[in-house]
Design an enzyme around this catalytic site. Sequence first.
Site, PDB file in Angstrom:
ATOM      1  N   MET A  52       0.859  -1.178   0.000  1.00 63.57           N
ATOM      2  CA  MET A  52       0.000   0.000   0.000  1.00 63.57           C
ATOM      3  C   MET A  52       0.901   1.236   0.000  1.00 63.57           C
ATOM      4  O   MET A  52       0.985   1.975   0.981  1.00 63.57           O
ATOM      5  CB  MET A  52      -0.908  -0.005   1.231  1.00 63.57           C
ATOM      6  CG  MET A  52      -1.990  -1.051   1.225  1.00 63.57           C
ATOM      7  SD  MET A  52      -3.334  -0.670   0.063  1.00 63.57           S
ATOM      8  CE  MET A  52      -2.929  -1.758  -1.296  1.00 63.57           C
ATOM      9  N   HIS A  53       1.604   1.423  -1.110  1.00 60.21           N
ATOM     10  CA  HIS A  53       2.667   2.425  -1.186  1.00 60.21           C
ATOM     11  C   HIS A  53       2.269   3.765  -0.565  1.00 60.21           C
ATOM     12  O   HIS A  53       2.935   4.285   0.335  1.00 60.21           O
ATOM     13  CB  HIS A  53       3.079   2.646  -2.644  1.00 60.21           C
ATOM     14  CG  HIS A  53       3.532   1.428  -3.360  1.00 60.21           C
ATOM     15  ND1 HIS A  53       4.759   0.836  -3.145  1.00 60.21           N
ATOM     16  CD2 HIS A  53       2.915   0.667  -4.308  1.00 60.21           C
ATOM     17  CE1 HIS A  53       4.888  -0.217  -3.932  1.00 60.21           C
ATOM     18  NE2 HIS A  53       3.781  -0.347  -4.642  1.00 60.21           N
ATOM     19  N   ASP A  54       1.168   4.328  -1.053  1.00 57.18           N
ATOM     20  CA  ASP A  54       0.819   5.700  -0.680  1.00 57.18           C
ATOM     21  C   ASP A  54       0.343   5.834   0.759  1.00 57.18           C
ATOM     22  O   ASP A  54       0.463   6.905   1.366  1.00 57.18           O
ATOM     23  CB  ASP A  54      -0.255   6.237  -1.632  1.00 57.18           C
ATOM     24  CG  ASP A  54       0.237   6.260  -3.072  1.00 57.18           C
ATOM     25  OD1 ASP A  54       1.450   6.428  -3.274  1.00 57.18           O
ATOM     26  OD2 ASP A  54      -0.582   6.081  -3.986  1.00 57.18           O
TER      27      ASP A  54
END
Length: 302
Positions: free
Chosen positions: A230-232
């Site tokens: 969930m990079h962001d």
Amino acid sequence: MTTKIIMDTDPGIDDAAALTMAINDPSIDLKLVTAVAGNVTVDKTTANALKIIHFFGKDIPVAAGAEQPLIKPFEDAARIHGESGMPGYDFGNDYGEPIKKTAVEALHDAIMAEDEVILVPTGSYTNIALLFSEYPEVKSHIKKIVAMGGSMSGGNMTSVAEFNVFTDPDAARIMYNAGIPIVTVGLDVTLKALLTKDTIEKLGQMNKTGEMLHALITHYNDGTDEGRPMHDVNTIFYLLHPEAFTTKKMWVDVQTDGPAIGATVGDIRGAYHDGKTNAEVCLDIDAEYFNKWFLDEVSKMK
């Protein structure tokens, strides 16, 4: 005391999760959302931001921004996020419209109306670069930038380039040279803080928000057998729990052409910029804590 932020984003599944966290955490005051072309085209990223905000019944302005990078041809990530950018959940068709101002105009007005605001870019940095070029006076009103992007350990578009920086490296260079404190939340941490299969399964059994996120995440064509990045969301996690990160201050340069285009190069020895730094780079993260926090946040959402 709440932390005032502005998110510049390109939803995208992980952006949608980041917006979900920012909208609902009581210690964050989300003033504005601006959309940029990135994971999908800007008309879709704008609509997707509106969908998430409407899902939670909030009144947060959304402004549409750049349709393409400053110089480099546009390449989306629909192969990862689907053609719509947020497949898997039906948000309906009645989710409102963006405001009439462009993203740059809206960013200028919102920043100048506040003091000590934090910019959180989770897509390409085109809107930010255009803002700094057109309205340099905003720089003194920005407390810092917490940006998802870059990598010191390998890329996801080439062996050295991360997607957000690769999408518009010229904008990234402008942002890093703007003289504003930057926290770089890149692949060095986002590929460690995977949502585990157990976490994802629990989301679907939790509440309406969990069901929505579960539907999106299970349509996310990114990750491994160990879980999904969930990079962001890591930008919001950093704002709330910086103690969960290991960071190092360094000067970051951005490669804007050639086969290494989009690479972020860290002067890890302080050898090439007279010891100066322009970023605090996140290098490690407590992944177990990230999963626990993610579930705790969603469990509180009505």
